[in-house]
Design a protein around this motif. Structure first.
Motif, PDB file in Angstrom:
ATOM      1  N   MET A   1      -5.520  -1.688  -9.283  1.00  0.00           N
ATOM      2  CA  MET A   1      -4.855  -2.729  -8.443  1.00  0.00           C
ATOM      3  C   MET A   1      -3.419  -2.863  -8.172  1.00  0.00           C
ATOM      4  SD  MET A   1      -5.783  -5.878 -11.759  1.00  0.00           S
ATOM      5  CE  MET A   1      -5.896  -4.478 -13.247  1.00  0.00           C
ATOM      6  N   ALA A   2      -2.796  -1.740  -7.955  1.00  0.00           N
ATOM      7  CA  ALA A   2      -1.499  -1.594  -7.508  1.00  0.00           C
ATOM      8  C   ALA A   2      -1.759  -1.465  -6.102  1.00  0.00           C
ATOM      9  CB  ALA A   2      -1.260  -0.345  -8.546  1.00  0.00           C
ATOM     10  N   ILE A   3      -2.788  -0.561  -5.835  1.00  0.00           N
ATOM     11  CA  ILE A   3      -2.731  -1.205  -4.342  1.00  0.00           C
ATOM     12  C   ILE A   3      -2.964  -2.455  -3.738  1.00  0.00           C
ATOM     13  CG2 ILE A   3      -4.706   0.037  -2.685  1.00  0.00           C
ATOM     14  CD1 ILE A   3      -5.930   2.200  -4.524  1.00  0.00           C
ATOM     15  N   VAL A   4      -3.917  -2.935  -4.125  1.00  0.00           N
ATOM     16  CA  VAL A   4      -3.790  -4.393  -3.778  1.00  0.00           C
ATOM     17  C   VAL A   4      -2.688  -5.250  -4.134  1.00  0.00           C
ATOM     18  CG1 VAL A   4      -5.249  -6.956  -4.508  1.00  0.00           C
ATOM     19  CG2 VAL A   4      -6.343  -4.990  -4.519  1.00  0.00           C
ATOM     20  N   VAL A   5      -2.394  -5.348  -4.933  1.00  0.00           N
ATOM     21  CA  VAL A   5      -0.364  -5.928  -5.250  1.00  0.00           C
ATOM     22  C   VAL A   5       0.279  -5.030  -4.042  1.00  0.00           C
ATOM     23  CG1 VAL A   5       1.668  -6.003  -6.035  1.00  0.00           C
ATOM     24  CG2 VAL A   5      -0.649  -6.343  -6.912  1.00  0.00           C
ATOM     25  N   ASP A   6      -0.022  -4.110  -3.848  1.00  0.00           N
ATOM     26  CA  ASP A   6       0.715  -3.267  -1.907  1.00  0.00           C
ATOM     27  C   ASP A   6       0.042  -3.680  -0.864  1.00  0.00           C
ATOM     28  OD1 ASP A   6       2.702  -2.314  -3.976  1.00  0.00           O
ATOM     29  OD2 ASP A   6       1.188   0.206  -3.715  1.00  0.00           O
ATOM     30  N   LEU A   7      -0.720  -3.682  -0.985  1.00  0.00           N
ATOM     31  CA  LEU A   7      -1.771  -4.153  -0.131  1.00  0.00           C
ATOM     32  C   LEU A   7      -1.057  -6.195   0.930  1.00  0.00           C
ATOM     33  CD1 LEU A   7      -3.963  -3.948   3.026  1.00  0.00           C
ATOM     34  CD2 LEU A   7      -5.404  -4.925   0.755  1.00  0.00           C
ATOM     35  N   VAL A   8      -1.007  -6.436   0.506  1.00  0.00           N
ATOM     36  CA  VAL A   8      -0.608  -7.992   0.034  1.00  0.00           C
ATOM     37  C   VAL A   8       0.420  -8.452   0.127  1.00  0.00           C
ATOM     38  CG1 VAL A   8      -0.868 -10.783  -1.067  1.00  0.00           C
ATOM     39  CG2 VAL A   8      -3.456  -8.972  -1.359  1.00  0.00           C
ATOM     40  N   SER A   9       1.408  -7.673  -0.368  1.00  0.00           N
ATOM     41  CA  SER A   9       2.721  -7.793  -0.405  1.00  0.00           C
ATOM     42  C   SER A   9       3.078  -7.379   1.577  1.00  0.00           C
ATOM     43  CB  SER A   9       3.242  -6.922  -1.354  1.00  0.00           C
ATOM     44  OG  SER A   9       3.614  -7.463  -2.719  1.00  0.00           O
ATOM     45  N   ALA A  10       2.605  -6.073   1.469  1.00  0.00           N
ATOM     46  CA  ALA A  10       2.428  -6.183   2.933  1.00  0.00           C
ATOM     47  C   ALA A  10       2.076  -7.259   4.040  1.00  0.00           C
ATOM     48  CB  ALA A  10       1.922  -4.224   3.472  1.00  0.00           C
ATOM     49  N   TRP A  11       1.146  -7.710   3.987  1.00  0.00           N
ATOM     50  CA  TRP A  11       0.546  -8.581   4.641  1.00  0.00           C
ATOM     51  C   TRP A  11       1.464 -10.040   3.864  1.00  0.00           C
ATOM     52  CZ3 TRP A  11      -1.497 -14.050   2.668  1.00  0.00           C
ATOM     53  CH2 TRP A  11      -1.049 -14.133   3.075  1.00  0.00           C
ATOM     54  N   ALA A  12       1.952 -10.531   3.377  1.00  0.00           N
ATOM     55  CA  ALA A  12       2.744 -11.640   3.066  1.00  0.00           C
ATOM     56  C   ALA A  12       4.331 -11.142   4.475  1.00  0.00           C
ATOM     57  CB  ALA A  12       2.952 -12.141   1.749  1.00  0.00           C
ATOM     58  N   ALA A  13       4.601  -9.847   3.841  1.00  0.00           N
ATOM     59  CA  ALA A  13       6.116  -9.593   4.869  1.00  0.00           C
ATOM     60  C   ALA A  13       5.873  -9.429   5.801  1.00  0.00           C
ATOM     61  CB  ALA A  13       6.301  -8.212   4.322  1.00  0.00           C
ATOM     62  N   ASP A  14       4.026  -9.690   7.040  1.00  0.00           N
ATOM     63  CA  ASP A  14       3.378  -9.184   8.089  1.00  0.00           C
ATOM     64  C   ASP A  14       4.305  -7.782   8.892  1.00  0.00           C
ATOM     65  OD1 ASP A  14       2.083  -9.804   9.868  1.00  0.00           O
ATOM     66  OD2 ASP A  14       3.615 -11.355  10.956  1.00  0.00           O
ATOM     67  N   GLN A  15       3.389  -7.006   7.536  1.00  0.00           N
ATOM     68  CA  GLN A  15       3.834  -5.227   8.405  1.00  0.00           C
ATOM     69  C   GLN A  15       3.015  -4.452   8.301  1.00  0.00           C
ATOM     70  OE1 GLN A  15       5.639  -4.071   4.566  1.00  0.00           O
ATOM     71  NE2 GLN A  15       7.779  -4.156   5.226  1.00  0.00           N
ATOM     72  N   GLU A  16       2.342  -5.219   9.340  1.00  0.00           N
ATOM     73  CA  GLU A  16       0.760  -4.719   9.542  1.00  0.00           C
ATOM     74  C   GLU A  16       0.573  -3.519   9.844  1.00  0.00           C
ATOM     75  OE1 GLU A  16      -2.128  -5.790  14.368  1.00  0.00           O
ATOM     76  OE2 GLU A  16      -0.161  -6.439  13.248  1.00  0.00           O
ATOM     77  N   HIS A  17       2.003  -2.478  10.443  1.00  0.00           N
ATOM     78  CA  HIS A  17       1.311  -1.103  10.154  1.00  0.00           C
ATOM     79  C   HIS A  17       0.838  -0.526   9.141  1.00  0.00           C
ATOM     80  CE1 HIS A  17       5.349  -1.549   9.180  1.00  0.00           C
ATOM     81  NE2 HIS A  17       5.876  -0.749   8.866  1.00  0.00           N
ATOM     82  N   VAL A  18       1.835  -1.282   7.525  1.00  0.00           N
ATOM     83  CA  VAL A  18       1.796  -1.417   6.581  1.00  0.00           C
ATOM     84  C   VAL A  18       0.177  -1.798   5.621  1.00  0.00           C
ATOM     85  CG1 VAL A  18       2.667  -0.770   3.876  1.00  0.00           C
ATOM     86  CG2 VAL A  18       3.505  -0.962   5.688  1.00  0.00           C
ATOM     87  N   VAL A  19      -0.271  -2.655   6.368  1.00  0.00           N
ATOM     88  CA  VAL A  19      -1.256  -3.097   5.681  1.00  0.00           C
ATOM     89  C   VAL A  19      -2.824  -2.206   6.644  1.00  0.00           C
ATOM     90  CG1 VAL A  19      -3.074  -4.936   6.282  1.00  0.00           C
ATOM     91  CG2 VAL A  19      -1.176  -4.942   5.571  1.00  0.00           C
ATOM     92  N   ARG A  20      -2.483  -1.701   7.985  1.00  0.00           N
ATOM     93  CA  ARG A  20      -3.665  -1.061   8.632  1.00  0.00           C
ATOM     94  C   ARG A  20      -3.885  -0.068   8.157  1.00  0.00           C
ATOM     95  NH1 ARG A  20      -5.781  -3.010  12.796  1.00  0.00           N
ATOM     96  NH2 ARG A  20      -4.906  -4.859  14.055  1.00  0.00           N
ATOM     97  N   GLU A  21      -2.916   0.517   7.546  1.00  0.00           N
ATOM     98  CA  GLU A  21      -3.026   1.934   6.556  1.00  0.00           C
ATOM     99  C   GLU A  21      -4.048   1.553   5.620  1.00  0.00           C
ATOM    100  OE1 GLU A  21       0.446   3.384   5.506  1.00  0.00           O
ATOM    101  OE2 GLU A  21       1.486   3.629   7.672  1.00  0.00           O
ATOM    102  N   TRP A  22      -4.550   1.056   5.456  1.00  0.00           N
ATOM    103  CA  TRP A  22      -5.157   1.043   4.099  1.00  0.00           C
ATOM    104  C   TRP A  22      -6.651  -0.112   4.641  1.00  0.00           C
ATOM    105  CZ3 TRP A  22      -5.113   3.129  -0.196  1.00  0.00           C
ATOM    106  CH2 TRP A  22      -4.163   2.894  -0.881  1.00  0.00           C
ATOM    107  N   LEU A  23      -6.651  -0.185   5.944  1.00  0.00           N
ATOM    108  CA  LEU A  23      -8.163  -0.369   7.088  1.00  0.00           C
ATOM    109  C   LEU A  23      -8.468   0.213   7.248  1.00  0.00           C
ATOM    110  CD1 LEU A  23      -6.408  -3.546   8.431  1.00  0.00           C
ATOM    111  CD2 LEU A  23      -7.600  -3.354   5.866  1.00  0.00           C
ATOM    112  N   ARG A  24     -10.215   0.365   7.700  1.00  0.00           N
ATOM    113  CA  ARG A  24     -11.333   1.263   7.945  1.00  0.00           C
ATOM    114  C   ARG A  24     -10.682   0.784   9.422  1.00  0.00           C
ATOM    115  NH1 ARG A  24     -16.374   2.942   5.413  1.00  0.00           N
ATOM    116  NH2 ARG A  24     -17.281   2.481   7.541  1.00  0.00           N
ATOM    117  N   LYS A  25     -11.787   1.430  10.634  1.00  0.00           N
ATOM    118  CA  LYS A  25     -11.065   1.335  11.914  1.00  0.00           C
ATOM    119  C   LYS A  25     -12.250   0.226  12.583  1.00  0.00           C
ATOM    120  CE  LYS A  25      -8.925   5.023  13.700  1.00  0.00           C
ATOM    121  NZ  LYS A  25      -7.499   5.090  13.319  1.00  0.00           N
TER     122      LYS A  25
END
Length: 108
Positions: free
Chosen positions: A1-25
């Motif tokens: 669940m921590a992964i989801v919290v970290d991902l959504v927190s980065a999304w809310a801050a519009d930290q696209e580069h951080v979010v993209r690290e979790w996304l498949r190409k």
């Protein structure tokens, strides 16, 4: 669940580069209800976030969901992300996200 919290927190801050690290190409990210929205890639937050809160995080195997809200001044947008990971391991990348956004209605 921590992964989801970290991902959504980065999304809310519009930290696209951080979010993209979790996304498949080949991720498919859909903004539900917006026929003109681009699927795939990255869906930015709807407002520049001054504050926000994650209310609920649920996860089970390859699937997770998270809801909460973002605020900027007097504007509030509620969100929900439904996330499908490529596998059930903690290092699995995200292969699909469906994002639901709802501007809050103020009662006066």
């Amino acid at each position: 669940m921590a992964i989801v919290v970290d991902l959504v927190s980065a999304w809310a801050a519009d930290q696209e580069h951080v979010v993209r690290e979790w996304l498949r190409k080949d991720v498919e990210w859909t903004l539900v209800g917006d026929a003109t929205a681009t699927t795939g890639g990255y869906v930015p937050p709807p407002i520049s976030t001054e504050r926000g809160e994650i209310l609920t995080v649920l996860s089970h195997g390859r699937v997770a969901a998270c809801d909460g809200y973002l605020q900027q001044g007097g504007e509030r947008v509620d969100f929900c992300h439904v996330i499908r990971f490529a596998g059930a391991t903690k290092t699995a990348q995200i292969r699909e996200i469906r994002t639901y956004l709802q501007p809050a209605v103020r009662s006066e």
